[in-house]
Design a protein around this motif. Structure first.
Motif, PDB file in Angstrom:
ATOM      1  N   LEU A   1       0.847  -1.097  -0.156  1.00  0.00           N
ATOM      2  CA  LEU A   1      -0.009  -0.022   0.175  1.00  0.00           C
ATOM      3  C   LEU A   1       1.006   1.230  -0.059  1.00  0.00           C
ATOM      4  N   ARG A   2       1.987   1.269   0.736  1.00  0.00           N
ATOM      5  CA  ARG A   2       2.893   2.432   0.750  1.00  0.00           C
ATOM      6  C   ARG A   2       3.563   2.575  -0.534  1.00  0.00           C
ATOM      7  N   LEU A   3       3.937   1.755  -1.347  1.00  0.00           N
ATOM      8  CA  LEU A   3       4.310   1.842  -2.638  1.00  0.00           C
ATOM      9  C   LEU A   3       3.350   2.229  -3.558  1.00  0.00           C
TER      10      LEU A   3
ATOM     11  N   GLU B   1       2.961   6.012  -2.767  1.00  0.00           N
ATOM     12  CA  GLU B   1       4.080   6.817  -3.408  1.00  0.00           C
ATOM     13  C   GLU B   1       4.194   6.896  -4.808  1.00  0.00           C
ATOM     14  N   ARG B   2       3.763   5.809  -5.492  1.00  0.00           N
ATOM     15  CA  ARG B   2       3.587   5.994  -7.015  1.00  0.00           C
ATOM     16  C   ARG B   2       2.392   6.946  -7.265  1.00  0.00           C
ATOM     17  N   LEU B   3       1.353   6.898  -6.559  1.00  0.00           N
ATOM     18  CA  LEU B   3       0.176   7.448  -7.193  1.00  0.00           C
ATOM     19  C   LEU B   3       0.697   9.199  -6.744  1.00  0.00           C
TER      20      LEU B   3
ATOM     21  N   GLN C   1       3.481  14.794 -11.162  1.00  0.00           N
ATOM     22  CA  GLN C   1       3.861  15.009 -12.597  1.00  0.00           C
ATOM     23  C   GLN C   1       2.864  15.455 -13.393  1.00  0.00           C
ATOM     24  N   LEU C   2       1.669  15.241 -12.955  1.00  0.00           N
ATOM     25  CA  LEU C   2       0.222  15.840 -13.741  1.00  0.00           C
ATOM     26  C   LEU C   2       0.165  17.141 -13.440  1.00  0.00           C
ATOM     27  N   ALA C   3       0.440  17.647 -12.203  1.00  0.00           N
ATOM     28  CA  ALA C   3       0.350  19.056 -11.744  1.00  0.00           C
ATOM     29  C   ALA C   3       1.387  19.943 -12.404  1.00  0.00           C
ATOM     30  N   ASP C   4       2.556  19.351 -12.502  1.00  0.00           N
ATOM     31  CA  ASP C   4       3.660  20.023 -13.304  1.00  0.00           C
ATOM     32  C   ASP C   4       3.244  20.085 -14.857  1.00  0.00           C
ATOM     33  N   GLN C   5       2.697  19.282 -15.321  1.00  0.00           N
ATOM     34  CA  GLN C   5       2.317  19.104 -16.964  1.00  0.00           C
ATOM     35  C   GLN C   5       0.992  20.045 -17.247  1.00  0.00           C
ATOM     36  N   GLN C   6       0.341  20.164 -16.318  1.00  0.00           N
ATOM     37  CA  GLN C   6      -0.811  21.288 -16.304  1.00  0.00           C
ATOM     38  C   GLN C   6      -0.453  22.556 -16.053  1.00  0.00           C
TER      39      GLN C   6
END
Length: 97
Positions: free
Chosen positions: A51-53, A56-58, A64-69
Motif C-alpha cells: 500500500l505504501r508503494l 508513493e507511485r500515486l 507529474q500531472l500538476a507540473d504538466q498542467q
C-alpha cells in the motif's frame, strides 16, 4: 416408445449434464482454497508495504500531472498573447435554428 428406454435416455442425459457442473463446483472450491492459502501467506506488513508503494507511485504521478498542467497553462497564456488584438474580441454570430 418403451418407458424403460425413455428412463434410460433421461438418466443418461442427466448423468452427462452433471459432469460439467461437478467440474465447475470443484474448480470453484479449489479457487477458494488457493485464495485463502494466499491470504494466509501474506502478512499485514507485506500489505502495508504494498500500500505504501502504491501511494508513493500515486503521489509521483499526481505531481507529474500538476507540473504538466502548469506547463500547459503557461503555453496557452503565451499563445494568447501572440494573437492579434482584434481577433479575441470577435462578436458572437447569431445563427438561425
Amino acid at each position: 416408445m418403451n418407458p424403460d428406454a425413455v428412463a434410460f435416455v433421461v438418466l443418461s442425459a442427466l448423468g452427462i449434464a452433471s459432469i460439467p457442473v461437478l467440474v465447475w463446483y470443484r474448480a470453484q472450491k479449489r479457487i477458494r482454497h488457493l485464495e485463502m492459502s494466499l491470504l494466509a501467506q501474506t502478512t499485514d506488513v507485506d500489505r502495508y508495504e504494498e500500500l505504501r508503494l502504491l501511494l508513493e507511485r500515486l503521489a509521483t504521478q499526481t505531481e507529474q500531472l500538476a507540473d504538466q498542467q502548469a506547463l500547459l497553462a503557461e503555453r496557452l497564456i503565451g499563445r494568447r498573447e501572440l494573437l492579434p488584438p482584434g481577433r479575441s474580441e470577435q462578436p458572437a454570430v447569431n445563427t438561425p435554428h
